[in-house]
Design a protein around this motif. Structure first.
Motif, PDB file in Angstrom:
ATOM      1  N   UNK A   1     -38.721 -22.887  62.672  1.00 60.69           N
ATOM      2  CA  UNK A   1     -38.056 -22.927  63.864  1.00 60.69           C
ATOM      3  C   UNK A   1     -36.697 -23.727  63.892  1.00 60.69           C
ATOM      4  N   UNK A   2     -36.356 -24.692  62.406  1.00 61.16           N
ATOM      5  CA  UNK A   2     -35.670 -25.465  61.591  1.00 61.16           C
ATOM      6  C   UNK A   2     -34.430 -24.727  62.541  1.00 61.16           C
ATOM      7  N   UNK A   3     -34.229 -23.798  62.829  1.00 66.95           N
ATOM      8  CA  UNK A   3     -32.420 -23.054  63.219  1.00 66.95           C
ATOM      9  C   UNK A   3     -32.457 -21.621  63.433  1.00 66.95           C
ATOM     10  N   UNK A   4     -30.920 -21.340  64.188  1.00 66.14           N
ATOM     11  CA  UNK A   4     -30.800 -19.819  64.079  1.00 66.14           C
ATOM     12  C   UNK A   4     -30.545 -19.442  62.110  1.00 66.14           C
ATOM     13  N   UNK A   5     -31.556 -18.342  61.846  1.00 70.95           N
ATOM     14  CA  UNK A   5     -31.430 -18.154  60.114  1.00 70.95           C
ATOM     15  C   UNK A   5     -30.479 -16.782  60.114  1.00 70.95           C
ATOM     16  N   UNK A   6     -29.616 -16.972  59.398  1.00 72.61           N
ATOM     17  CA  UNK A   6     -29.312 -15.594  58.957  1.00 72.61           C
ATOM     18  C   UNK A   6     -28.840 -15.710  56.994  1.00 72.61           C
ATOM     19  N   UNK A   7     -29.204 -14.566  56.277  1.00 72.01           N
ATOM     20  CA  UNK A   7     -29.182 -14.501  55.138  1.00 72.01           C
ATOM     21  C   UNK A   7     -28.849 -13.721  55.323  1.00 72.01           C
ATOM     22  N   UNK A   8     -28.100 -13.970  53.727  1.00 69.04           N
ATOM     23  CA  UNK A   8     -26.702 -13.440  52.580  1.00 69.04           C
ATOM     24  C   UNK A   8     -27.564 -12.895  52.117  1.00 69.04           C
ATOM     25  N   UNK A   9     -27.623 -11.835  51.523  1.00 69.54           N
ATOM     26  CA  UNK A   9     -27.476 -10.963  50.635  1.00 69.54           C
ATOM     27  C   UNK A   9     -27.649  -9.750  50.044  1.00 69.54           C
ATOM     28  N   UNK A  10     -27.647  -9.352  48.885  1.00 72.12           N
ATOM     29  CA  UNK A  10     -27.217  -8.042  48.271  1.00 72.12           C
ATOM     30  C   UNK A  10     -27.967  -6.659  48.297  1.00 72.12           C
ATOM     31  N   UNK A  11     -29.510  -7.603  48.067  1.00 73.59           N
ATOM     32  CA  UNK A  11     -31.031  -6.770  47.973  1.00 73.59           C
ATOM     33  C   UNK A  11     -31.185  -6.221  46.450  1.00 73.59           C
ATOM     34  N   UNK A  12     -30.046  -6.943  45.623  1.00 67.53           N
ATOM     35  CA  UNK A  12     -30.328  -6.739  44.213  1.00 67.53           C
ATOM     36  C   UNK A  12     -32.013  -6.383  43.801  1.00 67.53           C
TER      37      UNK A  12
ATOM     38  N   UNK B   1     -35.249 -13.417  61.626  1.00 69.98           N
ATOM     39  CA  UNK B   1     -34.031 -13.764  60.819  1.00 69.98           C
ATOM     40  C   UNK B   1     -32.426 -12.995  61.084  1.00 69.98           C
ATOM     41  N   UNK B   2     -31.223 -12.859  60.465  1.00 67.26           N
ATOM     42  CA  UNK B   2     -30.419 -11.609  60.519  1.00 67.26           C
ATOM     43  C   UNK B   2     -30.072 -11.683  59.443  1.00 67.26           C
ATOM     44  N   UNK B   3     -30.271 -10.492  58.992  1.00 61.77           N
ATOM     45  CA  UNK B   3     -29.827 -10.026  57.257  1.00 61.77           C
ATOM     46  C   UNK B   3     -28.253  -9.211  57.373  1.00 61.77           C
ATOM     47  N   UNK B   4     -27.548  -9.754  56.338  1.00 59.78           N
ATOM     48  CA  UNK B   4     -26.650  -9.421  56.784  1.00 59.78           C
ATOM     49  C   UNK B   4     -26.198  -9.254  55.123  1.00 59.78           C
ATOM     50  N   UNK B   5     -26.675  -7.077  54.187  1.00 58.99           N
ATOM     51  CA  UNK B   5     -26.071  -7.175  53.013  1.00 58.99           C
ATOM     52  C   UNK B   5     -24.713  -7.548  52.662  1.00 58.99           C
ATOM     53  N   UNK B   6     -24.396  -8.507  51.536  1.00 58.40           N
ATOM     54  CA  UNK B   6     -23.263  -8.121  51.562  1.00 58.40           C
ATOM     55  C   UNK B   6     -23.096  -8.961  49.786  1.00 58.40           C
TER      56      UNK B   6
END
Length: 316
Positions: free
Chosen positions: A27-38, A52-57
């Motif tokens: 529970x360290x915070x609001x987690x966001x992930x930026x990943x191209x899913x390579x 977590x929130x995924x940002x495909x980028x």
């Protein structure tokens, strides 16, 4: 701490996936992930997708990176997105440079003011040395493309830190092992051959001694450095290793014990790296000064975890 926003680039990759797991579990915070899913979308199947929130980028897309940064406004950025398999870097220096260096610059340029920017660097930035590697500028001297790209990325973190735009933390990782690997490094190469029923295995260079650190301990180290780093002048620079080395033969023996088999080792000329280091060992004094972190996982435990996850990791 729970209301802060944390962005993990490469959060579906090897270290990134474990780091995201620990962040959401604690529970360290609001987690966001930026990943191209390579590394493959299937890796998401083994993550707490609703936490977590995924940002495909792609980090090379500066406009997309800027849009994510503006939307998330993270207070902590763990930057792990990179090409880190040395043979791939040697075969594709242009794309390795664009991801490892230009991608880092895009993130730095778009980061919110005074955000903590934690760069996953590498022990490959050091010149070859038979003793402990200490975090000194005079100790630097990469011998491969991967090391050069990461050292350039470090330079940009220093620059943006000195411009008072971010608070830089540079983490020089040693040899990460354990479950979840995404590249055919030593441990996956051994496990893959064992899982196919081989009793003699073919490997590349057999002489190196490495400082192996379990991926679980690595993620704990990133969290500790992000939370406890104190800035006095330039960015914080710290090794992340155990301070203990093991030979290739030790790794083979421990995996064979985990699998319950006896193995013979053969050297495969096709796997031999033209450039390799005889020794990589971390000095951990600075890490201990900054945090109360210490490795919790032995190499034996790490190899058993890696063997037990061979099906999930696609090696069997």
């Amino acid at each position: 701490m729970q209301d802060r926003r944390i962005l993990v680039t490469g959060g579906v990759g090897y270290v990134g996936r474990e780091l995201v797991h620990q962040l959401v579990t604690a529970g360290d915070g609001e987690i966001h992930v930026l990943d191209s899913l390579a590394c493959g979308e299937q890796r998401l199947d083994f993550m707490d997708r609703d936490k977590f929130v995924l940002h495909r980028c792609d980090v090379r897309d500066d406009e997309a990176v800027s849009a994510v940064m503006k939307k998330v406004a993270p207070e902590i950025i763990h930057h792990l997105a990179a090409i880190h398999f040395i043979p791939t870097c040697e075969a594709h220096p242009g794309s390795s440079n664009s991801i490892n260096v230009s991608g880092t610059v895009n993130l730095l340029n778009a980061a919110p003011p005074k955000a903590r920017f934690v760069l996953a660097s590498t022990a490959a930035v050091y010149r070859p040395f038979s003793g402990e590697h200490v975090e000194l500028d005079e100790a630097l001297g990469p011998v491969d493309i991967y090391g050069h790209t990461k050292l350039h990325a470090e330079h940009f973190v220093r620059y943006f830190h000195d411009q008072n735009r971010i608070r830089g933390v540079i983490v020089r990782l040693f040899n990460v092992v354990g479950p979840g690997e995404t590249n055919p490094h030593l441990v996956p190469a051994i496990i893959g051959q064992l899982a196919r029923g081989k009793t003699s295995i073919s490997l590349g260079n057999l002489f190196p001694h490495r400082d192996y650190i379990d991926v679980q301990d690595v993620a704990r180290g990133f969290r500790a450095l992000a939370d406890h780093a104190a800035f006095d002048g330039g960015p914080v620079i710290s090794n992340l290793g155990t301070g203990v080395t093991h030979a290739v033969g030790d790794v083979v023996r421990l995996i064979a014990e985990a699998a319950g088999v006896k193995l013979d080792i053969l050297q495969d000329p096709a796997r031999v790296r033209a450039v390799d280091r005889p020794m990589l060992r971390a000095s951990t004094e600075k890490l201990k000064q900054i945090t109360n972190w210490a490795p919790a996982m032995t190499l034996d435990q790490s190899m058993r975890r890696a063997w037990n996850s061979r099906v999930q990791d696609g090696f069997a």
